[in-house]
Write a protein that holds these residues in place. Structure first.
Motif, mmCIF file in Angstrom:
data_model
loop_
_atom_site.group_PDB
_atom_site.id
_atom_site.type_symbol
_atom_site.label_atom_id
_atom_site.label_comp_id
_atom_site.label_asym_id
_atom_site.label_seq_id
_atom_site.Cartn_x
_atom_site.Cartn_y
_atom_site.Cartn_z
ATOM 1 N N ARG A 841 24.291 32.422 -48.455
ATOM 2 C CA ARG A 841 25.364 33.355 -48.795
ATOM 3 C C ARG A 841 26.266 32.718 -49.842
ATOM 4 N NH1 ARG A 841 27.214 36.035 -42.953
ATOM 5 N NH2 ARG A 841 25.206 37.072 -42.527
ATOM 6 N N SER A 842 26.316 33.337 -51.000
ATOM 7 C CA SER A 842 27.136 32.803 -52.089
ATOM 8 C C SER A 842 28.352 33.679 -52.311
ATOM 9 C CB SER A 842 26.309 32.719 -53.375
ATOM 10 O OG SER A 842 26.165 34.002 -53.954
ATOM 11 N N PRO A 843 29.430 33.097 -52.808
ATOM 12 C CA PRO A 843 30.589 33.885 -53.234
ATOM 13 C C PRO A 843 30.420 34.271 -54.698
ATOM 14 C CG PRO A 843 31.125 31.564 -53.304
ATOM 15 C CD PRO A 843 29.669 31.646 -52.892
ATOM 16 N N ILE A 844 31.503 34.384 -55.447
ATOM 17 C CA ILE A 844 31.440 34.655 -56.882
ATOM 18 C C ILE A 844 30.712 33.500 -57.561
ATOM 19 C CG2 ILE A 844 32.838 34.912 -58.968
ATOM 20 C CD1 ILE A 844 35.006 36.123 -57.119
ATOM 21 N N VAL A 845 29.761 33.833 -58.436
ATOM 22 C CA VAL A 845 28.965 32.807 -59.113
ATOM 23 C C VAL A 845 29.453 32.681 -60.556
ATOM 24 C CG1 VAL A 845 26.652 32.050 -59.735
ATOM 25 C CG2 VAL A 845 27.000 33.415 -57.669
ATOM 26 N N GLY A 888 43.116 34.039 -52.509
ATOM 27 C CA GLY A 888 42.331 33.557 -53.635
ATOM 28 C C GLY A 888 40.868 33.895 -53.440
ATOM 29 N N ALA A 889 39.990 33.128 -54.079
ATOM 30 C CA ALA A 889 38.565 33.434 -54.041
ATOM 31 C C ALA A 889 37.748 32.165 -53.887
ATOM 32 C CB ALA A 889 38.145 34.162 -55.314
ATOM 33 N N ALA A 890 36.611 32.308 -53.206
ATOM 34 C CA ALA A 890 35.611 31.248 -53.188
ATOM 35 C C ALA A 890 34.712 31.414 -54.401
ATOM 36 C CB ALA A 890 34.799 31.329 -51.900
ATOM 37 N N VAL A 920 39.751 28.831 -55.059
ATOM 38 C CA VAL A 920 40.851 28.789 -56.021
ATOM 39 C C VAL A 920 41.832 29.900 -55.690
ATOM 40 C CG1 VAL A 920 39.515 30.204 -57.649
ATOM 41 C CG2 VAL A 920 41.462 28.879 -58.483
ATOM 42 N N SER A 921 43.111 29.572 -55.707
ATOM 43 C CA SER A 921 44.125 30.592 -55.441
ATOM 44 C C SER A 921 44.207 31.534 -56.633
ATOM 45 C CB SER A 921 45.492 29.938 -55.200
ATOM 46 O OG SER A 921 46.005 29.384 -56.399
ATOM 47 N N TRP A 922 44.687 32.747 -56.368
ATOM 48 C CA TRP A 922 44.826 33.694 -57.463
ATOM 49 C C TRP A 922 45.787 33.166 -58.520
ATOM 50 C CZ3 TRP A 922 40.781 36.113 -57.164
ATOM 51 C CH2 TRP A 922 40.349 36.832 -56.061
ATOM 52 N N LEU A 949 42.627 41.984 -54.688
ATOM 53 C CA LEU A 949 43.078 40.605 -54.479
ATOM 54 C C LEU A 949 43.302 40.313 -52.998
ATOM 55 C CD1 LEU A 949 45.622 40.150 -57.430
ATOM 56 C CD2 LEU A 949 43.168 39.688 -57.389
ATOM 57 N N ASP A 950 42.902 41.223 -52.140
ATOM 58 C CA ASP A 950 43.091 41.027 -50.698
ATOM 59 C C ASP A 950 41.947 40.175 -50.152
ATOM 60 O OD1 ASP A 950 43.965 41.141 -48.123
ATOM 61 O OD2 ASP A 950 43.394 43.227 -47.769
ATOM 62 N N HIS A 951 41.972 38.912 -50.540
ATOM 63 C CA HIS A 951 40.937 37.969 -50.108
ATOM 64 C C HIS A 951 41.629 36.656 -49.755
ATOM 65 C CE1 HIS A 951 37.477 35.296 -50.148
ATOM 66 N NE2 HIS A 951 36.704 36.377 -50.112
ATOM 67 N N ARG A 952 41.439 36.200 -48.521
ATOM 68 C CA ARG A 952 42.165 35.001 -48.075
ATOM 69 C C ARG A 952 41.282 34.059 -47.274
ATOM 70 N NH1 ARG A 952 43.020 40.322 -45.601
ATOM 71 N NH2 ARG A 952 42.822 40.084 -43.357
ATOM 72 N N TRP A 953 39.952 34.133 -47.463
ATOM 73 C CA TRP A 953 39.059 33.393 -46.587
ATOM 74 C C TRP A 953 38.486 32.154 -47.270
ATOM 75 C CZ3 TRP A 953 38.562 38.792 -47.119
ATOM 76 C CH2 TRP A 953 39.106 39.519 -46.048
ATOM 77 N N HIS A 954 38.409 31.069 -46.503
ATOM 78 C CA HIS A 954 37.706 29.856 -46.906
ATOM 79 C C HIS A 954 36.393 29.799 -46.124
ATOM 80 C CE1 HIS A 954 41.618 28.743 -48.521
ATOM 81 N NE2 HIS A 954 41.066 27.686 -49.106
#
Length: 988
Positions: A841-845, A888-890, A920-922, A949-954
């Motif tokens: 499972r990958s996040p943004i590439v 932020g985003a993974a 990385v934080s927004w 931008l409602d993303h807060r997961w590590h």
């Protein structure tokens, strides 16, 4: 609120999922019972599981003709939000979000059209009703009034996925404890204007019930749109006589010739909407109603008369066609029906002989009555019957101008609250020009025109609306007057006079020179035969001659379009300066018919799809072509020739000769690319240890292929025929195919000793799942690695997400498709000789590849990127908002993801593993983007959390930590700089 039963079900599903994973690791599967992802409860849930006692209907119903038009427009692309239907109301007073979600879910349950997805069966579109969701998600955002318009605009413009049954969305903006803006966004394929009245009334009653009140009346069973579609489909064979009548009414009719913009329209399918208005005297509407009553005409007919007079002044034409909206609704059986029941009625009027307003009103009323008598005949059938006669030289359909009377808008009136209409104009224009008498505010009537800014410039639009307003005033004052005489000939489209040095300038020269990539142009007009244009580009990477010819067809009158556009390196000139026509390349006076395999394929495709063998210059529309046939023709040629082609290409080229030229040009480009990118001959057999990689030319697949080749692993790369030439690396063989070709997938898997599945359609989830099922069925040896997504986790309740955590609602359709594919793979792992399975499972590439650059610019982070690029203020959620310390985003570097995938081939994880390079934080990402782009965007922290931008997961990435360890140049700033500065992508 979840129940004990819900919790028990949730726990059982988690246990079953863990058991399936344990069995996969053990190399066997003992049970046949499967469970979907664990589910939860709450107002954000979008679970398509049937309720107790509900059985999902399997029937696939034909589309109505109106739906078919919507579906085709989506398939052809370029509609933007033109066919989105926003319904927004400002509600002041006590408002219960949970009760609203309950009411909305009940509404969706009552009207199956609001939970219908659109697919194809045997090449024809059809609709399939989905089970009622347990709860329709209602997203709530806290925001002030200043930010509300932008949030509403973005939500309205967000695209729909019709194949997933995505036809209605709900957003609530909370401005204060008792101040909210409610937005429902529908796709036009599911609703029309009359439907909104039903939606508003029923939603108010259902909300009343959900809050414990007593509704005005009990709701009767709702009529279903699928029944209307069936009835219409069954009646099609009986329309012949009335179609003949329409053919008589519209024989030789032409689309209105509107003044052309000074600058040619850009090469895009988008139709940006613009609006011009002029206030009317408050007494005008009543005076027009009185005129109508005296002449046995409606207010609509009176306003339509003014529109015809205004269009007459704008175009100078006497024989005009304006489209008006009709409806298929009739009788009590369709009362309360939600669905698309509108139909376009072309009204043709003769304005010759300088009629007075009352005389013109009689002509318009008669023509309108005639059209309304045939309102049940779908307009697209009329167009098909008329063929090329219903279209202009640029392929535009007969109705490019419309007229309407706009009444008081519908609002949602909930008990105990006040309601205020919120206007959300569309960014896209459905027609070139639309006249409107706007009576939304009875005290402030307006004359209005909406127009396609690519088809009409602001000056012409301003003249159109002022003429329309003046004519409405004049009709109200003295209906016996004759509309003002037309302007003198030539004022609309002036050309240089005899004394002008540009007197011989051809319209095509002006159009070509207005193109930003054209440096010079000229046109040769021989004594016999059509004109030929020549152009010099500013850059060798500019448009082709065919693309420039297409631009001229869209922007010039038919008689001004040259036969061809030939590109030159430099324009030969005489000593005095003008182009030296004697030194230009010549052209045969009578072009030979195109020959060769592509010309033959085009002729055969035309013959098969249209049922007529064409001559080289016969027009697609004249042969009975329409949008669906354009899609079918393009798909056939794309499959037969292995060249990229779309339905829009067919609609633009139109003739076999032009389409063959386009395909020849693309074949030449493809051959040149192949010659440049294939230095060595390919092997002719599959070698031991070969790894099949799907999506080999995509952003992830390209890096995977390169990594495996560097390790010395033989690779069999699956790629679409039109892009296979992009793969050029020693040790890599190519097999052509895609996810829609089951036989090709089976053959590819059967040849390989291991599989890496990195291909994905992103939006056609049924295709993704069917492809996975096909590949797993053919898989009989070695490991299988599936590149999945962290979207499969949904919206976890905790901010840190462990590998293999159960999904938490809401899960997006994309994430749901990944879960379904994972389940198919993991159930089969270790059985019948199959090896271990890994779902990565990958996040943004991120990586230096064109596909990944496009995703950065226009994908999940597109709003943030575009704001940074254009220096607009960027609003970011403040840490701590909503109880979350970080937003932020993974992300993962494509090269690191490729190493992780390769690791799984040697050491399968027998389940799910995350692949993240970092988080990385927004705020930090926005800062990076503005610095790298060289802009000065203002970063502002707010207490609102925009949906994108409602993303807060590590995401923990323990299992693949070793291959994910960053190497030199894989830090965040470096990879972003490579993507932004367009470093050449890796070639595989």
């Amino acid at each position: 609120m979840s129940t004990d039963a819900d919790s028990a079900t949730h726990d059982r599903r988690q246990q079953l999922q863990r058991e399936l994973l344990r069995r996969a690791r053990a190399g066997s599967t003992r049970g046949t019972t499967t469970a979907g992802p664990a589910t939860g409860a709450g107002t954000g849930r979008d679970d398509r599981t049937p309720r107790p006692g509900c059985v999902p209907p399997a029937e696939c119903v034909p589309l109505s003709r109106a739906q078919r038009r919507m579906w085709l427009m989506e398939r052809l692309g370029g509609t933007g939000d033109s066919y989105h239907v926003p319904f927004a109301t400002r509600v002041r007073g006590p408002f219960d979000v949970a009760a609203f979600a309950t009411a909305l879910t009940s509404l969706v349950a009552r009207h199956a059209i609001l939970r219908t997805r659109y697919t194809e069966h045997d090449g024809e579109p059809c609709q399939e009703v989905l089970p009622t969701p347990r709860t329709v998600p209602v997203h709530v955002v806290d925001t002030d009034e200043a930010q509300a318009p932008e949030l509403l605009r973005r939500e309205t413009a967000r695209p729909f996925d019709l194949a997933a049954g995505d036809c209605v969305r709900a957003l609530v903006l909370r401005h204060g404890p008792q101040d909210h803006t409610l937005l429902l966004t529908f796709h036009h394929i599911a609703v029309d204007g009359a439907s909104l009245e039903t939606v508003a009334g029923e939603l108010a009653d259902l909300y009343t019930t959900a809050t414990g009140g007593t509704p005005r009346q009990a709701l009767a069973p709702a009529p279903q749109y699928a029944d209307h579609a069936r009835r219409e489909h069954e009646a099609l064979s009986g329309f012949e006589e009335e179609l003949e009548r329409w053919s008589e009414l519209l024989a030789d009719a032409e689309p209105p010739r509107l003044p052309r913009p000074a600058a040619p329209a850009p090469h895009t399918a988008e139709r940006p909407a613009a609006v011009r208005t002029v206030p009317l005297a408050p007494t005008v509407p009543d005076a027009l109603r009185t005129l109508g009553a005296q002449r046995q005409a409606t207010l609509f007919a009176v306003s339509l008369t003014a529109a015809f007079a205004a269009l007459h002044r704008l175009t100078g034409a006497d024989d005009l066609v304006i489209g008006v909206a009709g409806t298929h609704r009739s009788g009590t059986a369709m009362r309360g029906l939600v669905g698309l029941c509108v139909n376009t009625l072309p009204v043709r009027v003769d304005l010759s002989g300088a009629p007075s307003f009352t005389q013109l009103l009689r002509r318009v009323s008669d023509a309108l009555l005639e059209a309304q008598q045939h309102r049940h005949i779908p307009f697209d059938l009329v167009l098909e019957r008329l063929g090329a006669g219903a279209r202009g030289a640029d392929g535009t359909a007969l109705v490019r101008v419309t007229s309407d009377v706009l009444g008081e808008p519908t609002v949602l009136r909930l008990p105990g609250t006040s309601a205020q209409y919120v206007d959300l104009p569309s960014d896209g224009a459905k027609f070139n020009l639309s006249y409107g008498l706007d009576l939304g505010d009875p005290a402030r009537p307006r004359a209005l025109v909406q127009y396609d800014a690519h088809a009409l410039d602001d000056t012409a639009a301003e003249k159109a609306v002022r003429d329309y307003a003046a004519l409405l005033h004049a009709m109200a004052a003295d209906p016996e007057l004759t509309p003002d005489p037309l302007p003198a000939a030539g004022t609309q489209d002036a050309s240089p006079g005899p004394s002008s040095p540009a007197r011989d300038r051809h319209p095509a020269v002006a159009a070509l020179c207005a193109h930003p990539m054209v440096a010079d142009a000229t046109v040769v007009r021989p004594e016999h035969g059509p004109a030929v244009a020549y152009a010099v580009l500013k850059d060798s990477a500019g448009p082709s001659g065919h693309e420039l010819l297409g631009l001229l067809r869209r922007t010039l009158a038919p008689e001004a379009v040259p036969a061809a556009v030939t590109l030159l390196d430099a324009m030969p000139r005489t000593a005095a300066g003008p182009a030296d026509h004697a030194r230009l390349p010549g052209r045969p006076s009578t072009p030979d018919a195109p020959s060769g395999p592509r010309a033959q394929a085009v002729t055969e495709a035309f013959t098969t799809v249209l049922g007529h063998r064409p001559s080289p210059d016969e027009d697609f529309f004249a042969l009975g072509g329409h949008s669906l046939k354009a899609v079918q023709l393009a798909e056939r040629l794309r499959t037969d020739l292995g060249l990229p082609l779309t339905g829009l290409d067919v609609l633009q080229a139109r003739t076999p000769r032009a389409l063959t030229a386009l395909l020849d040009e693309r074949a030449a480009r493809q051959s040149a690319a192949k010659a440049a990118s294939r230095p060595a001959a390919r092997s002719r057999h599959v070698r031991p240890g070969t790894v099949l990689v799907t999506g080999a030319t995509g952003g992830v697949g390209a890096f995977v292929v390169r990594e495996l080749a560097a390790r010395g692993r033989p690779v069999l790369a699956l790629a679409r025929p039109e892009s296979a030439h992009l793969i050029a690396t020693d040790g890599v063989d190519v097999i052509e195919g895609d996810l829609t070709d089951p036989a090709g997938l089976r053959d590819a898997v059967a040849q390989a000793d291991a599989v890496v599945h990195a291909a994905c359609t992103f939006t056609r989830h049924e295709v993704d799942l069917a492809a996975m099922e096909t590949m797993v069925d053919a898989w009989r040896r070695g490991p299988f690695v599936f590149v999945s997504s962290v979207d499969a986790y949904g919206h976890p309740a905790t901010d840190r997400v462990a590998e293999e955590s159960a999904p938490h609602e809401p899960v997006s359709p994309y994430g749901r498709a990944k879960l379904d594919c994972e389940a198919v793979l993991l159930r089969a792992a270790g059985t019948e000789g199959r090896g271990g399975a890994s779902s990565v499972r990958s996040p943004i590439v991120w990586g230096a590849h064109d596909r990944l650059r496009e995703q950065l610019r226009w994908g999940a982070l597109g709003t943030l990127y575009q704001a940074a690029e254009h220096g607009r203020p960027i609003e970011l959620p403040r840490p701590g908002t909503g109880g979350h310390a970080w937003y932020g985003a993974a992300w993962v570097h494509a090269a690191a993801l490729a190493r992780a995938v390769a690791e799984c081939l040697d050491r399968p994880v027998h389940g799910v593993a995350n692949a993240c390079s970092g988080h990385v934080s927004w705020h930090d990402l926005a800062h990076d983007l503005t610095e790298l782009l060289g802009t000065r965007a203002d970063l502002r922290e707010t207490d609102a959390v925009p949906r994108d931008l409602d993303h807060r997961w590590h995401y923990d990435s323990t299992r693949l930590a070793r291959p994910l360890r960053p190497r030199r140049g894989e830090d965040r700033r470096t990879v972003l700089a490579e993507m932004i500065t367009a470093t050449p992508p890796p070639r595989v």
